[in-house]
Design a protein around this motif. Structure first.
Motif, PDB file in Angstrom:
ATOM      1  N   ARG A  45       0.860  -1.188   0.000  1.00 14.85           N
ATOM      2  CA  ARG A  45       0.000   0.000   0.000  1.00 14.85           C
ATOM      3  C   ARG A  45       0.889   1.229   0.000  1.00 14.85           C
ATOM      4  NH1 ARG A  45      -1.159   2.902   3.896  1.00 14.85           N
ATOM      5  NH2 ARG A  45      -0.623   1.309   5.435  1.00 14.85           N
ATOM      6  N   ILE A  46       0.646   2.119  -0.989  1.00 11.84           N
ATOM      7  CA  ILE A  46       1.406   3.371  -1.065  1.00 11.84           C
ATOM      8  C   ILE A  46       0.381   4.478  -0.814  1.00 11.84           C
ATOM      9  CG2 ILE A  46       2.879   4.823  -2.529  1.00 11.84           C
ATOM     10  CD1 ILE A  46       3.318   2.182  -4.232  1.00 11.84           C
ATOM     11  N   HIS A  47       0.437   5.083   0.362  1.00  9.06           N
ATOM     12  CA  HIS A  47      -0.646   5.942   0.847  1.00  9.06           C
ATOM     13  C   HIS A  47      -1.961   5.172   0.714  1.00  9.06           C
ATOM     14  CE1 HIS A  47       2.597   9.045   0.252  1.00  9.06           C
ATOM     15  NE2 HIS A  47       2.289   9.129   1.537  1.00  9.06           N
ATOM     16  N   GLU A  48      -2.931   5.691  -0.056  1.00 11.88           N
ATOM     17  CA  GLU A  48      -4.221   4.961  -0.079  1.00 11.88           C
ATOM     18  C   GLU A  48      -4.277   3.880  -1.161  1.00 11.88           C
ATOM     19  OE1 GLU A  48      -4.414   8.499   0.487  1.00 11.88           O
ATOM     20  OE2 GLU A  48      -4.504   7.710   2.546  1.00 11.88           O
ATOM     21  N   HIS A  49      -3.242   3.822  -1.990  1.00  5.49           N
ATOM     22  CA  HIS A  49      -3.305   2.974  -3.182  1.00  5.49           C
ATOM     23  C   HIS A  49      -2.645   1.610  -2.945  1.00  5.49           C
ATOM     24  CE1 HIS A  49      -3.061   1.847  -7.373  1.00  5.49           C
ATOM     25  NE2 HIS A  49      -1.760   1.698  -7.247  1.00  5.49           N
ATOM     26  N   GLU A  50      -3.374   0.554  -3.303  1.00  9.11           N
ATOM     27  CA  GLU A  50      -2.825  -0.804  -3.159  1.00  9.11           C
ATOM     28  C   GLU A  50      -2.143  -1.190  -4.460  1.00  9.11           C
ATOM     29  OE1 GLU A  50      -4.957  -4.865  -2.304  1.00  9.11           O
ATOM     30  OE2 GLU A  50      -5.634  -3.361  -0.860  1.00  9.11           O
ATOM     31  N   GLN A  51      -0.845  -1.499  -4.404  1.00  7.32           N
ATOM     32  CA  GLN A  51      -0.092  -1.736  -5.634  1.00  7.32           C
ATOM     33  C   GLN A  51       0.532  -3.128  -5.650  1.00  7.32           C
ATOM     34  OE1 GLN A  51       0.473   0.594  -8.373  1.00  7.32           O
ATOM     35  NE2 GLN A  51       1.067  -1.394  -9.194  1.00  7.32           N
ATOM     36  N   LYS A  52       0.230  -3.889  -6.717  1.00  6.47           N
ATOM     37  CA  LYS A  52       0.931  -5.157  -6.918  1.00  6.47           C
ATOM     38  C   LYS A  52       2.270  -4.794  -7.558  1.00  6.47           C
ATOM     39  CE  LYS A  52       0.084  -9.884  -7.680  1.00  6.47           C
ATOM     40  NZ  LYS A  52       1.244 -10.157  -6.871  1.00  6.47           N
ATOM     41  N   LEU A  53       3.343  -5.284  -6.991  1.00  3.11           N
ATOM     42  CA  LEU A  53       4.660  -4.933  -7.536  1.00  3.11           C
ATOM     43  C   LEU A  53       5.655  -6.062  -7.290  1.00  3.11           C
ATOM     44  CD1 LEU A  53       6.120  -4.232  -4.671  1.00  3.11           C
ATOM     45  CD2 LEU A  53       5.368  -1.918  -5.093  1.00  3.11           C
ATOM     46  N   VAL A  54       6.895  -5.839  -7.697  1.00  2.08           N
ATOM     47  CA  VAL A  54       7.941  -6.794  -7.331  1.00  2.08           C
ATOM     48  C   VAL A  54       8.931  -6.085  -6.413  1.00  2.08           C
ATOM     49  CG1 VAL A  54       7.867  -8.261  -9.397  1.00  2.08           C
ATOM     50  CG2 VAL A  54       9.311  -6.233  -9.354  1.00  2.08           C
TER      51      VAL A  54
END
Ligand SMILES: CC(C)(COP(=O)(O)OP(=O)(O)OC[C@H]1O[C@@H](n2cnc3c(N)ncnc32)[C@H](O)[C@@H]1OP(=O)(O)O)[C@@H](O)C(=O)NCCC(=O)NCCS
Length: 427
Positions: free
Chosen positions: A161-170
């Motif tokens: 989670r980057i601030h309010e945003h949920e991010q799929k990443l590596v």
């Protein structure tokens, strides 16, 4: 790489004074122009979707849109003719050993080349095979003529989670080029090839850390160190005897109780997974950037593994109230006749009772981690000044290190995050 203990203020002052005297003696008047180091150009990083080194990031969001599958390059990037790409198959003992050897001989060293990270083979299996791992993201370079593994980079999937945003990443880690092949621009090719392989799986963002300052960190953390075996740390020059303190006084100062003090403190077990998942995800919610753990993630990352990951819970009246973990990452001591390595514990994820709102709960929990680390034979306990760590560092006798760790996002702008608002720990 973790830094070493800083000198005391008096030692620094004395050193500064003698240096100044030396400069004066030689009549070397430093001009401002001489003192300023050359600015790096970032020839490679300038071409990548990352903010410029001096950019002020005002808003979060991706830098480039996701590339449609048919527009992603299908051919591997070209390597110099004598090299070839490979997937390092760490399920094969031989290949795991090759990776271990590459890293143990060539991976991160401190600035004075006294210590080098020595990730064990069991640690590498844990770090590189979490839920959803992909063989093609454990990317190696071999010499064609003799098949020797000479470079490596890895990616593992994660949700952050980057601030309010949920991010799929590596999460990118273990970038390493053999010492004999340095400064030949092989690192950018490794980064581009692993990025291409990640794009092919529909992921366009990454998280990584580095001691070096590149365009452009989202957060810069500092290492702190708590001596558990001060005599050995002083002998290997990891730390120094404080002025006016004898070795016996220093040993006494860092002494810890033999057993954890919190009632109900015990090793984490399979049956604690659900409770720990809930506690930890709740706790991590209060940070601006933090992972979101699935049940499988908790099982993989936090169930204790011998000599790799140590995890404990506090159980009160059948309920889990706290959780803490640390991992085992030794460093080789380079060229010391007496000591081969330093056994270091690194604070990993934790959740103090009441979500860290009470200073006393944080302190007691981390103190118990120090106690068990000492009894497990660790020489030093390291952590960064992120999460709620900073509140208790002085009190628990941590010293400020000289190492910094920069956190980066690839293809995602993120407004600066203060270390105490950062909730993510990479290995
Ligand atoms: C890091 C390492 C792979 C870089 O390889 P190298 O041979 O020194 O450098 P190369 O000539 O191949 O590439 C240089 C480029 O890589 C970048 N680079 C160097 N270290 C980097 C890092 N840790 N992460 C990302 N990029 C890095 C440089 O900034 C430079 O790009 P630029 O022109 O945009 O500034 C190599 O020094 C190494 O193996 N070091 C020991 C292990 C280590 O520190 N790994 C990184 C852990 S975070």
């Amino acid at each position: 790489m973790s830094g070493k203990d800083n000198m005391t203020e008096e030692q620094k002052k004395a050193l500064k004074q003698s240096l100044q005297a030396f400069i004066n003696q030689l009549s070397l008047q430093q001009t401002t122009a001489e003192a300023e180091p050359e600015k790096p150009e970032f020839k490679f990083w300038k071409t990548q979707p990352v903010p410029a080194i001096d950019e002020e990031v005002k808003e979060d969001g991706p830098i480039e849109a996701d590339t449609p599958y048919d527009q992603i390059q299908k051919e591997e990037y070209a390597l110099p003719a004598s090299f070839t790409w490979c997937n390092v198959n760490i399920d094969e003992e031989k290949e795991l050993n090759e990776l271990y050897t590459l890293l143990t001989e060539n991976y991160v060293e401190d600035d004075d080349a006294l210590f080098r990270f020595d990730y064990s083979s069991d640690f590498l299996k844990w770090a590189l095979q979490p839920p959803g791992w992909k063989p093609q993201w454990l990317l190696g370079v071999r010499v064609k003529s003799n098949n020797k593994l000479v470079a490596f980079i890895s990616g593992i999937p994660s949700t952050v989670r980057i601030h309010e945003h949920e991010q799929k990443l590596v999460e990118i880690n273990f970038l390493c080029v053999h010492k004999k092949l340095r400064t030949k621009r092989l690192a950018p090719v490794l980064i581009k090839e692993v990025t291409r392989r990640i794009h092919l799986e529909g992921i366009f963002q990454a998280l990584y850390t580095a001691g070096v300052h590149l365009p452009k960190p989202i957060s810069v953390c500092r290492y702190y160190h708590r001596s558990l075996n001060p005599k050995k740390l002083i002998e290997v020059q990891f730390s120094h005897l404080r002025r006016n303190k004898t070795m016996a006084q220093t040993i006494k100062y860092f002494r810890l109780p033999e057993k954890p003090l919190l009632p109900g403190f015990r090793e984490m077990k399979e049956e604690d997974i659900d409770a720990v998942q809930e506690l930890l995800n709740n706790y991590l919610n209060k940070f601006e950037v933090a992972p979101i753990f699935s049940r499988d993630d908790i099982q993989h990352w936090l169930i204790p593994r011998k000599d790799v990951i140590f995890s404990y819970v506090v159980e009160k009246d059948g309920k889990i109230t706290d959780f803490i973990s640390f991992y085992n990452l030794s460093s080789s001591v380079i060229g010391n006749p007496k000591h081969k390595d330093i056994k270091a514990a690194y604070l990993f994820y934790y959740c103090p009772e009441g979500n860290g709102s009470k200073y006393s709960a944080n302190r007691a929990l981390i103190n118990d981690a120090l106690i068990v680390a000492k009894s497990e034979g660790f020489d030093v306990f390291n952590c960064l000044n992120l999460m709620d760590n900073d509140d208790v560092l002085d009190d628990l006798k941590f010293g400020k290190g000289d190492g910094l760790l920069n956190y980066y996002l690839y293809n995602y702008k993120c407004v600066d995050v203060k270390p105490k608002k950062l909730g993510v720990v990479l290995l």
